[in-house]
Write a protein that holds these residues in place. Structure first.
Motif, PDB file in Angstrom:
ATOM      1  N   PRO A  79      47.694 127.219   0.635  1.00 50.73           N
ATOM      2  CA  PRO A  79      47.294 128.274   1.244  1.00 50.73           C
ATOM      3  C   PRO A  79      47.204 129.484   0.614  1.00 50.73           C
ATOM      4  O   PRO A  79      48.336 129.812  -0.153  1.00 50.73           O
ATOM      5  CB  PRO A  79      48.418 128.213   2.527  1.00 50.73           C
ATOM      6  N   ALA A  80      46.056 130.394   0.491  1.00 55.06           N
ATOM      7  CA  ALA A  80      46.134 131.502  -0.418  1.00 55.06           C
ATOM      8  C   ALA A  80      44.969 132.347   0.206  1.00 55.06           C
ATOM      9  O   ALA A  80      44.146 131.851   1.113  1.00 55.06           O
ATOM     10  CB  ALA A  80      45.681 130.925  -1.709  1.00 55.06           C
ATOM     11  N   GLY A  81      44.993 133.500  -0.020  1.00 59.10           N
ATOM     12  CA  GLY A  81      44.012 134.579   0.226  1.00 59.10           C
ATOM     13  C   GLY A  81      44.104 135.834  -0.509  1.00 59.10           C
ATOM     14  O   GLY A  81      45.161 135.934  -1.254  1.00 59.10           O
ATOM     15  N   LEU A  82      43.161 136.850  -0.226  1.00 54.84           N
ATOM     16  CA  LEU A  82      43.026 137.979  -0.912  1.00 54.84           C
ATOM     17  C   LEU A  82      43.905 139.055  -0.395  1.00 54.84           C
ATOM     18  O   LEU A  82      44.505 138.715   0.756  1.00 54.84           O
ATOM     19  CB  LEU A  82      41.660 138.275  -0.726  1.00 54.84           C
ATOM     20  N   GLY A  93      50.938 139.118   3.637  1.00 54.78           N
ATOM     21  CA  GLY A  93      49.937 138.479   3.292  1.00 54.78           C
ATOM     22  C   GLY A  93      50.031 136.905   3.425  1.00 54.78           C
ATOM     23  O   GLY A  93      49.126 136.285   3.831  1.00 54.78           O
ATOM     24  N   ALA A  94      50.818 136.470   2.511  1.00 51.08           N
ATOM     25  CA  ALA A  94      51.094 135.191   2.334  1.00 51.08           C
ATOM     26  C   ALA A  94      51.552 134.448   3.686  1.00 51.08           C
ATOM     27  O   ALA A  94      50.868 133.398   4.085  1.00 51.08           O
ATOM     28  CB  ALA A  94      52.336 134.944   1.382  1.00 51.08           C
ATOM     29  N   ALA A  95      52.292 135.128   4.576  1.00 48.48           N
ATOM     30  CA  ALA A  95      52.636 134.524   5.756  1.00 48.48           C
ATOM     31  C   ALA A  95      51.264 134.259   6.769  1.00 48.48           C
ATOM     32  O   ALA A  95      51.288 133.399   7.440  1.00 48.48           O
ATOM     33  CB  ALA A  95      53.605 135.231   6.450  1.00 48.48           C
ATOM     34  N   ARG A  96      50.253 135.680   6.751  1.00 46.77           N
ATOM     35  CA  ARG A  96      49.239 135.422   7.440  1.00 46.77           C
ATOM     36  C   ARG A  96      48.422 134.017   7.010  1.00 46.77           C
ATOM     37  O   ARG A  96      47.877 133.493   7.850  1.00 46.77           O
ATOM     38  CB  ARG A  96      48.595 136.779   7.285  1.00 46.77           C
ATOM     39  N   GLU A  97      48.295 134.176   5.627  1.00 43.51           N
ATOM     40  CA  GLU A  97      47.358 132.915   4.978  1.00 43.51           C
ATOM     41  C   GLU A  97      47.977 131.617   5.438  1.00 43.51           C
ATOM     42  O   GLU A  97      47.279 130.865   5.903  1.00 43.51           O
ATOM     43  CB  GLU A  97      47.185 133.120   3.574  1.00 43.51           C
ATOM     44  N   HIS A 104      50.997 127.057   9.921  1.00 44.37           N
ATOM     45  CA  HIS A 104      52.557 127.028  10.078  1.00 44.37           C
ATOM     46  C   HIS A 104      53.038 128.350   9.817  1.00 44.37           C
ATOM     47  O   HIS A 104      52.362 129.261   9.217  1.00 44.37           O
ATOM     48  CB  HIS A 104      52.894 126.195   8.898  1.00 44.37           C
ATOM     49  N   ARG A 105      54.485 128.745  10.026  1.00 41.68           N
ATOM     50  CA  ARG A 105      55.092 129.732   9.706  1.00 41.68           C
ATOM     51  C   ARG A 105      56.489 129.386   9.229  1.00 41.68           C
ATOM     52  O   ARG A 105      56.732 128.173   9.516  1.00 41.68           O
ATOM     53  CB  ARG A 105      55.449 130.570  10.758  1.00 41.68           C
ATOM     54  N   ALA A 106      57.067 130.278   8.429  1.00 38.31           N
ATOM     55  CA  ALA A 106      58.333 129.984   7.672  1.00 38.31           C
ATOM     56  C   ALA A 106      59.311 131.033   7.949  1.00 38.31           C
ATOM     57  O   ALA A 106      59.006 132.344   8.031  1.00 38.31           O
ATOM     58  CB  ALA A 106      58.047 129.910   6.190  1.00 38.31           C
TER      59      ALA A 106
END
Length: 203
Positions: A79-82, A93-97, A104-106
């Motif tokens: 999972p990745a994004g800008l 941003g990583a949690a959003r992606e 999922h959330r962590a």
């Protein structure tokens, strides 16, 4: 010499924009080189990215499969994004992606590895996070609408050691996925105790 990358910026005596698109632009910088020569360097200006190695309590990594048109492949990726939301921290941003692409959330986050994807042609930087203590987000709480390449992306849980084997066998090609998988496997030998905090500054 100390083996550590450090910031450095040689004099740019001229710069010309060649192309500007939705995400990237391409520029030519004329750079003063040693010996007082100058040389043109073309590169893509990129906002940067984040990616997530999400590990469950069975040591499986979450992978998604996405079509990548320039490569003409379906690639297994993290999972990745800008980095394109103003004021959003990298870990946010990583949690959003992770939520948008994988549902999922962590609860536990660490900085896993920092990458400069292709330093001869782009300034893109990717921070890859390790996310653990995962839970699925209930369907009622998911409000993200998938579009374009993200429609119908499969999500698979792959044992970390198996993901390492697949990366080394040339079955996984996406660079942050390969780097993240190998880094997580290496960090697991010390129980992830040596990883930087999620909010560690970028060098």
């Amino acid at each position: 010499m100390r083996i550590e990358d450090v910031p450095e910026s040689w004099e740019v005596v001229a710069s010309q924009q060649r192309f500007k698109g939705h995400v990237i632009e391409v520029v030519t910088d004329t750079v003063r080189m040693p010996g007082d020569e100058v040389a043109d360097r073309d590169y893509a200006v990129h906002p940067g990215s984040v990616a997530v190695v999400a590990l469950d309590d069975r040591d499986r990594v979450l992978l998604i499969r996405q079509y990548r048109h320039p490569a003409r492949r379906l690639l297994w990726e993290l999972p990745a994004g800008l980095r394109d939301v103003e004021g959003e921290s990298l870990v946010e941003g990583a949690a959003r992606e992770l939520a948008e692409e994988a549902g999922h959330r962590a609860a536990t986050w660490h900085t896993l590895i920092d990458l400069i994807t292709s330093p001869g042609m782009t300034n893109e930087r990717i921070r890859v996070f390790l996310a653990r203590d995962l839970e699925p987000i209930p369907e009622a709480e998911r409000d993200f609408v998938h579009r374009h390449e993200e429609i119908g992306m499969p999500v698979e849980w792959v044992p970390l050691a198996d993901a390492v084997r697949r990366a080394l066998a040339g079955m996984i090609h996406n660079s942050p996925a390969v780097a993240g998988i190998l880094a997580a496997y290496a960090a697991s030998a010390e129980g992830y105790a040596t990883l930087r905090p999620a909010d560690a500054p970028e060098a």
